[in-house]
Scaffold this active site. Structure first.
Site, PDB file in Angstrom:
ATOM      1  N   TRP A  37       8.861  12.100  15.298  1.00 18.14           N
ATOM      2  CA  TRP A  37       9.495  11.093  14.439  1.00 18.14           C
ATOM      3  C   TRP A  37      10.816  10.579  15.007  1.00 18.14           C
ATOM      4  CZ3 TRP A  37       6.586   8.918  10.784  1.00 18.14           C
ATOM      5  CH2 TRP A  37       5.436   9.601  10.397  1.00 18.14           C
ATOM      6  N   LYS A  72       4.112   5.950  11.629  1.00 17.42           N
ATOM      7  CA  LYS A  72       4.701   4.794  10.966  1.00 17.42           C
ATOM      8  C   LYS A  72       5.276   3.891  12.046  1.00 17.42           C
ATOM      9  CE  LYS A  72       5.895   6.273   6.264  1.00 17.42           C
ATOM     10  NZ  LYS A  72       6.977   6.315   5.240  1.00 17.42           N
ATOM     11  N   ASP A 289     -11.778 -10.491  -6.853  1.00 18.99           N
ATOM     12  CA  ASP A 289     -10.891 -10.374  -8.006  1.00 18.99           C
ATOM     13  C   ASP A 289      -9.989 -11.602  -8.106  1.00 18.99           C
ATOM     14  OD1 ASP A 289      -9.193  -8.873 -10.040  1.00 18.99           O
ATOM     15  OD2 ASP A 289      -7.736  -9.227  -8.440  1.00 18.99           O
ATOM     16  N   GLU A 342     -14.739 -13.733  -9.715  1.00 14.46           N
ATOM     17  CA  GLU A 342     -14.192 -13.498 -11.044  1.00 14.46           C
ATOM     18  C   GLU A 342     -13.415 -14.756 -11.408  1.00 14.46           C
ATOM     19  OE1 GLU A 342     -11.384 -10.374 -13.514  1.00 14.46           O
ATOM     20  OE2 GLU A 342     -10.729 -11.214 -11.615  1.00 14.46           O
TER      21      GLU A 342
END
Length: 622
Positions: A37, A72, A289, A342
């Site tokens: 890290w 990350k 959606d 939808e």
């Protein structure tokens, strides 16, 4: 683009490459378990397109850049912030059990998943979808988060036994807040790790295909979670990378970010996302959606009282084009794939082919139908039910554009609302659902539950949908763990023991649902032309119609039964009842005799005995 961006092993270079699109960022650094890290030891290089890249040689990193290790990317943004972000195209995201922070996780399959679904045929579900809407996490009776594996082993057989030919899976893409029902997506290429591994999701889809069941994904391209730490928001330090800047990029009702569909990089991201799920996980299509919110700048918050509202006021042309591109991609990848919108406005052309000037969907959800049922149950006494309004609501849809009808979905089951069964029977469901005693409230509820489902299925569209558990009248509502309920899973589950108990009336409703679905399949009911009305009496509350060579007779009258009731049949001949909701096995009172033959007279009329709160299905003898 998912094969270009993200983390990939390149054989020619013998190492891993990681690429990220972050045009406004000032610097990116890759970090993770592989470099303990260190936030500055692995800077990335930028090209002229705004892509950042780093290469890790295999020999140097084979012992540290490994399967299941976490990564990350540190982003020095355009706004001079320094934030640790999750790569946009990451394939897996996990949450730390102690800190609750999310991180990307490297997921290197030791061998490709062994698919065995090559013989699966999508034709039946594509032509007449009978959809079982389900959420993997809340599918178990145990008060916990269910898994892909448990869904495959315990729930798939129930869906198969129910006769449904398609599953609509909710909450597949990673989302930081479980209680969002999966609609605040953070990581678009990562199947949520709450339910298990990517291979376990593939196994679920593979097993469904082995049962002849299609798997449709509830895909959320209408908005994204606003979280900066987990999602895409301000990834490169600007507010306009993936989303519109300012107010246009924020949905107040959903508290989420809105994509800029006019930006070609965003189009690539979303279109690549579609291909990824079809290619990697063998999904058979998508339910999009929030299509209405996407199609209009006002997100559908207007009265669509005139044709001008569909095309001249507030239409987002970029979103409309995106839908055309998305549907073209879906159907080029799989000619029988299912694409569902939808969409509540009723925009004409939504379900017409792109080559004909349409938007390209196969089906739209008939969202007005569940709203009609809930309003009727909430605000009208049984004597006040308007059959003209009912007929209009269930039949008013564009010709040559297909609809999927449903009485209730997850929307109607959420906390703050009630399922139809709960609207009908409320607290009596806690005390009086036994077959050993009679209760007038439950008798009414069971009768109307069956009728509402049959009339919705047979009249409302070219497909049908139910939400997990509602087929047998699941009590109560859906409420995910949250601070307000002391993080309880009590209402974020399905109580299968209720339907498995032969002494409870849930089993009667479940048997009715099974025979109703089988009826639709045996007679290709939803592939037939729209129903033709034969009779409607608003006072006697009787409605009759023909569809698919079947005659449906409904009596919604709360008290009166009618003897010798005349109804004109579409053809002369002899008619028989072969299914009715009053049979004992379905919780009825056995007032109808299926051995009776009903012959038409010279005016093609038959005289029927029509009990109250009953649907009978008749067929002409050949």
């Amino acid at each position: 683009m998912h094969e270009y961006y993200g983390v990939h092993f390149e054989k020619m270079r013998n190492g891993w490459v990681y690429r990220e699109w972050a045009p406004a960022a000032k610097q990116l650094f890759l970090m993770g378990d592989f470099n303990w890290w260190d936030r500055e030891s692995h800077p990335m290089r930028r090209n002229h397109r705004g892509d950042w890249e780093i290469f890790l040689p295999f020999e140097d990193y084979k012992h540290t850049f490994v399967h299941e290790s976490k990564i990350k990317v540190r982003v020095i943004g355009a706004n001079d912030t320094s934030l640790d972000r999750i790569p946009a195209y990451i394939r897996r995201v996990i949450q730390d059990e102690v800190t609750h922070d999310f991180a990307g996780q490297l997921w290197f399959e030791s061998a490709p998943f062994s698919w065995s679904d090559h013989a699966f045929l999508l034709h039946e579900a594509a032509a007449m979808p009978l959809i079982y809407e389900a959420h993997v996490g809340m599918a178990l009776e145990d008060e916990k988060v269910g898994t892909y594996r448990e869904f495959e082993e315990l729930i798939l057989p129930r869906i198969k036994a129910g006769g449904y030919n398609a599953i609509q899976l909710m909450a597949v893409m990673e989302h930081p807040y479980y209680g969002s029902f999966g609609y605040h997506v953070s990581n678009y290429f990562a199947p949520t790790s709450r339910f298990g591994t990517p291979e376990e999701l593939k196994s679920l889809v593979n097993a469904a295909h082995g049962m002849g069941i299609a798997v449709i994904m509830d895909i959320v391209h209408s908005h994204a979670v606003k979280n900066v730490n987990e999602g895409l928001n301000e990834f490169d330090g600007s507010e306009h990378q993936y989303f519109h800047p300012g107010d246009r990029g924020y949905h107040e009702g959903w508290d989420s970010k809105l994509f800029d569909y006019g930006k070609w990089e965003v189009q690539q991201f979303l279109l690549s996302n579609i291909r990824y799920w079809m290619e990697e996980f063998h999904f058979d299509g998508f339910r999009f959606d929030g299509a209405t919110s996407m199609l209009y700048h006002h997100h559908g918050h207007t009265d669509f009282g005139s044709a001008d509202k569909y095309f001249d006021e507030g239409v987002d042309d970029d979103a409309l084009l995106y839908f055309q591109l998305a549907n073209t991609l879906i159907h080029q990848f799989n000619g029988e794939a299912i694409s569902i919108a939808e969409e509540v406005s009723g925009m004409p052309g939504l379900c017409r082919k792109v080559k004909d000037g349409g938007i390209g969907f196969d089906y739209r959800l008939a969202m007005g139908i569940p709203d009609f049922w809930i309003k009727t149950l909430k605000h009208k006494q049984d004597e006040e039910w308007d059959l003209f309004e009912l007929w209009h609501e269930l039949t008013n849809r564009p010709r040559k554009e297909k609809s999927i009808a449903y009485a209730e979905s997850h929307d109607q089951a959420l906390v703050g609302d009630k399922s139809i069964a709960f609207w009908l029977m409320d607290k009596e469901m806690y005390y009086s659902m036994t077959v050993l005693e009679q209760n007038l409230v439950v008798d009414r509820g069971v009768a109307l539950h069956k009728m509402i489902r049959m009339i919705t299925l047979s009249l409302g569209g070219e497909g049908y949908l139910t939400f997990i558990g509602n087929e047998f009248g699941h009590p109560e509502w859906v409420d995910f763990p949250r601070l307000g309920n002391e993080w309880s899973y009590k209402h974020a589950r399905r109580q299968w023991s209720l339907v498995d108990d032969p002494l409870l009336r849930y089993q009667q409703l479940d048997l009715w649902d099974k025979v109703m679905i089988q009826l639709a399949k045996d007679h290709q009911l939803l592939a037939a032309a729209p129903a033709q009305q034969l009779y409607l009496d608003p006072d006697k509350k009787i409605l009759a119609y023909e569809r698919g060579n079947l005659i449906f007779v409904f009596s919604f009258h709360p008290t009166e039964s009618f003897f010798g009731f005349p109804i004109r049949m579409p053809k002369s001949g002899t008619y028989r009842i072969f299914l009715d909701s009053d049979e004992k096995i379905y919780g009825g009172f056995a007032r109808l005799d299926k051995s009776v033959a009903y012959k038409t007279d010279k005016d093609q009329m038959v005289s029927l005995y029509v009990p109250n709160r009953v649907v009978m299905v008749m067929e002409r003898e050949k």
